[in-house]
Design an enzyme around this catalytic site. Structure first.
Site, PDB file in Angstrom:
ATOM      1  N   LYS A 162       0.740  -1.282  -0.037  1.00 58.17           N
ATOM      2  CA  LYS A 162       0.051  -0.138   0.026  1.00 58.17           C
ATOM      3  C   LYS A 162       0.843   1.373   0.179  1.00 58.17           C
ATOM      4  O   LYS A 162       1.972   1.283   0.440  1.00 58.17           O
ATOM      5  CB  LYS A 162      -0.953   0.045   1.211  1.00 58.17           C
ATOM      6  CG  LYS A 162      -1.897  -0.905   1.167  1.00 58.17           C
ATOM      7  CD  LYS A 162      -2.887  -0.829   2.577  1.00 58.17           C
ATOM      8  CE  LYS A 162      -4.064  -1.703   2.489  1.00 58.17           C
ATOM      9  NZ  LYS A 162      -5.177  -1.483   1.646  1.00 58.17           N
TER      10      LYS A 162
ATOM     11  N   ARG B 204     -10.426 -11.449   1.649  1.00 56.23           N
ATOM     12  CA  ARG B 204     -11.270 -12.516   0.891  1.00 56.23           C
ATOM     13  C   ARG B 204     -10.499 -13.847   1.389  1.00 56.23           C
ATOM     14  O   ARG B 204     -10.944 -14.811   1.216  1.00 56.23           O
ATOM     15  CB  ARG B 204     -11.560 -12.020  -0.313  1.00 56.23           C
ATOM     16  CG  ARG B 204     -10.697 -11.837  -1.250  1.00 56.23           C
ATOM     17  CD  ARG B 204     -10.976 -11.142  -2.649  1.00 56.23           C
ATOM     18  NE  ARG B 204     -11.159  -9.626  -2.124  1.00 56.23           N
ATOM     19  CZ  ARG B 204     -11.363  -8.804  -3.071  1.00 56.23           C
ATOM     20  NH1 ARG B 204     -11.594  -9.128  -4.439  1.00 56.23           N
ATOM     21  NH2 ARG B 204     -11.529  -7.512  -2.810  1.00 56.23           N
TER      22      ARG B 204
HETATM   23  N1  BES Z   1      -8.255  -3.681   4.415  1.00 51.47           N
HETATM   24  C1  BES Z   1      -8.440  -3.189   2.753  1.00 51.47           C
HETATM   25  C2  BES Z   1      -9.562  -2.498   2.655  1.00 51.47           C
HETATM   26  C3  BES Z   1      -9.669  -0.989   3.239  1.00 51.47           C
HETATM   27  C4  BES Z   1      -8.731  -0.108   2.180  1.00 51.47           C
HETATM   28  C5  BES Z   1     -10.599  -0.731   4.350  1.00 51.47           C
HETATM   29  C6  BES Z   1      -8.997   1.120   3.187  1.00 51.47           C
HETATM   30  C7  BES Z   1     -10.746   0.682   4.645  1.00 51.47           C
HETATM   31  C8  BES Z   1      -9.693   1.533   4.144  1.00 51.47           C
HETATM   32  C9  BES Z   1      -8.397  -4.435   2.080  1.00 51.47           C
HETATM   33  O1  BES Z   1      -7.701  -5.554   2.269  1.00 51.47           O
HETATM   34  C10 BES Z   1      -7.963  -4.044   0.743  1.00 51.47           C
HETATM   35  O2  BES Z   1      -6.638  -3.712   0.513  1.00 51.47           O
HETATM   36  N2  BES Z   1      -8.720  -4.032  -0.220  1.00 51.47           N
HETATM   37  C11 BES Z   1      -8.377  -3.556  -1.353  1.00 51.47           C
HETATM   38  C12 BES Z   1      -8.707  -4.643  -2.520  1.00 51.47           C
HETATM   39  C13 BES Z   1      -8.299  -4.431  -4.039  1.00 51.47           C
HETATM   40  C14 BES Z   1      -6.977  -4.949  -3.839  1.00 51.47           C
HETATM   41  C15 BES Z   1      -9.151  -5.334  -4.874  1.00 51.47           C
HETATM   42  C16 BES Z   1      -8.787  -2.377  -1.824  1.00 51.47           C
HETATM   43  O3  BES Z   1     -10.053  -1.926  -1.302  1.00 51.47           O
HETATM   44  O4  BES Z   1      -8.156  -1.315  -2.301  1.00 51.47           O
HETATM   45 MN    MN Z   2      -5.652  -5.134   1.804  1.00 52.69          MN
END
Ligand code: BES
Ligand code: MN
Ligand code: ZN
Length: 504
Positions: free
Chosen positions: A287, A361
């Site tokens: 990230k 997931r």
């Molecule tokens: N934990 C995150 C989702 C999230 C992001 C929650 C920001 C709250 C604030 C999750 O694991 C994630 O990183 N999801 C990705 C999925 C994508 C790579 C398909 C996302 O939402 O960017």
């Molecule tokens: Mn994630």
């Protein structure tokens, strides 16, 4: 570690405002410049003090206004806190909650350690004494919450509130009020646990910490039984998808299950599954560093499961409920999963991990398959799953998807009643092909479009054997900015769902 919260005391009473000997009396003023019943009673004994204030425009009843009065003639109370309630016709659930919250924030400012509130006597469309009192208890506890486990100075500057008397219009309603207080206190206790766990930093709140906390719950409540699966047991079972997420971390993964059986013996349990990523760096698909600290909150689903189990046990509810918590840390390293890696899930289906940041997931799918063994009535998973959900619904509504409309409707209704609201998104077959992979049964991402829906589509492939709903709490589980911290959502929604089930 563990924080002793001073427990607020709530009492139900019925009686005249002028007779209350208290540090602070709380009464409502309605827009435009109208007195509520309690305010009128004070107006009479104080020889029109309130109607004069209102006439001169010191307070005209707008929502958000407040005024503290001292030495009000004819009163036994040290102070009277007037609270603006807005227009009577517009009084609804959300306004009532806001009025309650404002009154508590102003009350804390006065430094009074106890108070008597007449606000539960406001008329709210379709809401009874039980609802109004329970909301008051939940909101008061919510507003008074502080997280100072890691502050050297633990105390507030002001003296803190210890006791709040809530009034009901007649003695006949005292038992209803008492029951509402117990319910509210139980729910508040669960929500507090959820917030404490979620607020803890990831160097403290690890998968092992969550396991210890679950075992602590089992010690406190003899009706809760806990089991913790370790990495080698999970490997033997074939939970390769879950393990692929923790592969890069030095923290060992855990699969925690909590069982509470207090309903009819043969009644199938409600199973709640909570995402417990104690820190989500994104893994190799790392990230950006902007606000990455907030990814310590990526275990809010797990924290909600523990909070609900705590509240259910505290209230001794006659239900069968199982909590399942897959918990891991998502880190990049030489042993981490890489984009393109393929794993066989516990269900036997294979997954191509195109993005290691879509890890929620990957742990949930194995936990959802594992949940089959409990022969569930329904399964509800709770997860900070997608950033897309924050874009779609903001920080107001939790995303809700699932494969059984009666279950979805029950959850929507529980959200409305509790004020911890959810909004349904479609889980139509047309979205499923977005998960196609050239190399495995499916990919773990579906592209940028409909991100919350494709995430739920992924989960739906592991929930075919039972009725299932998914709560995406990415937007609602915590706040950023000035009020940064965990909200305790969706504990109140889930508790209402469970309470509704108990009374069915
Ligand atoms: N934990 C995150 C989702 C999230 C992001 C929650 C920001 C709250 C604030 C999750 O694991 C994630 O990183 N999801 C990705 C999925 C994508 C790579 C398909 C996302 O939402 O960017
Ligand atoms: Mn994630
Ligand atoms: Zn995540």
């Amino acid at each position: 570690m563990g924080m002793v919260h001073k427990i607020m005391e709530f009492i139900i009473k019925s009686g005249n405002p002028e007779k209350q000997r208290t540090a602070c009396l709380i009464v409502g003023i309605i827009e435009p410049r109208r007195l509520t019943g309690a305010a009128k009673a004070i107006d009479v004994v104080s020889k029109k003090l309130l109607s004069n204030l209102v006439r001169r425009g010191d307070i005209d009843g707008k929502l958000g206004q407040s005024l503290v009065l001292y030495n009000v003639p004819g009163m036994l109370a040290d102070r009277v806190l007037l609270v603006g309630c807005g227009r009577e016709r517009e009084l609804d659930d959300q306004k009532y909650r806001k009025i309650m919250e404002n009154s508590i924030r102003q009350l804390v400012q006065t430094g009074a350690t106890e108070a008597v509130s007449y606000l539960p006597e406001l008329n709210i469309k379709g809401r009874d004494v039980h609802w109004k009192v329970r909301q008051a208890v939940e909101i008061t506890n919510h507003c008074l919450y502080e997280f100072n486990e890691f502050k050297s100075k633990k105390t507030r500057e002001k003296k803190s509130l210890r006791k709040l008397v809530l009034t009901v219009p007649s003695r006949r309603e005292l038992p209803t009020g008492d029951a509402a207080i117990s319910e509210g206190q139980g729910i508040a206790k669960g929500a507090r646990l959820t917030r404490d766990l979620a607020n803890r930093p990831s160097n403290v709140c690890t998968p092992s910490h969550l396991a210890t906390q679950a075992q602590q719950l089992a010690k406190t409540y003899k009706d809760i039984k806990v089991k913790v699966l370790e990495q080698d047991e999970m490997r033997k079972l074939g939970m390769n998808s879950l393990l692929s997420v923790s592969a890069g971390s030095a923290e060992p993964p855990k699969l925690i299950t909590l069982e509470y059986h207090n309903g009819k013996k043969d009644k199938k349990p409600i199973v709640i599954v909570g995402k417990g990523v104690t820190f989500d760096t994104g893994g190799i698909s790392i990230k950006p560093s902007q606000a990455m600290d907030e990814m310590k909150f990526d275990m809010c689903g797990a924290a909600a499961v523990l909070g609900v189990m705590c509240a259910v046990a505290e209230l001794g509810l006659p239900v069968n409920i199982v909590g399942v918590i897959p918990t891991v840390e998502n880190m990049p390293s030489g042993t981490a999963t890489k984009p393109g890696d393929i794993f066989t899930t516990l269900s036997g289906q294979t997954v191509e991990v195109l993005n290691t940041d879509a890890e929620g997931r990957l742990i949930l799918c194995d936990a959802l398959t594992y949940s089959e063994r409990f022969h569930p009535d329904v399964v509800i998973d709770i997860a900070t799953l997608t950033g897309a959900c924050v874009i779609a619904l903001g920080k107001v509504a939790t995303g809700l998807l699932g494969n059984h409309s009666p279950l979805i409707n029950d959850l929507l209704a529980a959200g409305e009643y509790s004020g911890d609201r959810a909004w349904q998104l479609p889980l139509w077959d047309e979205y499923q092909p977005l998960l196609d992979s050239p190399f495995a049964d499916m990919a773990n991402i579906g592209g940028r479009e409909g991100g919350t829906i494709t995430a739920a589509c992924f989960l739906s492939r592991f929930t075919r054997k039972y009725r299932w709903a998914h709560l995406d709490i990415a937007g609602t589980a915590w706040l950023s900015g000035l009020n940064k911290g965990a909200t305790g959502r969706p504990v109140r929604l889930l508790m209402q769902y469970i309470l509704d089930k108990c009374s069915k």
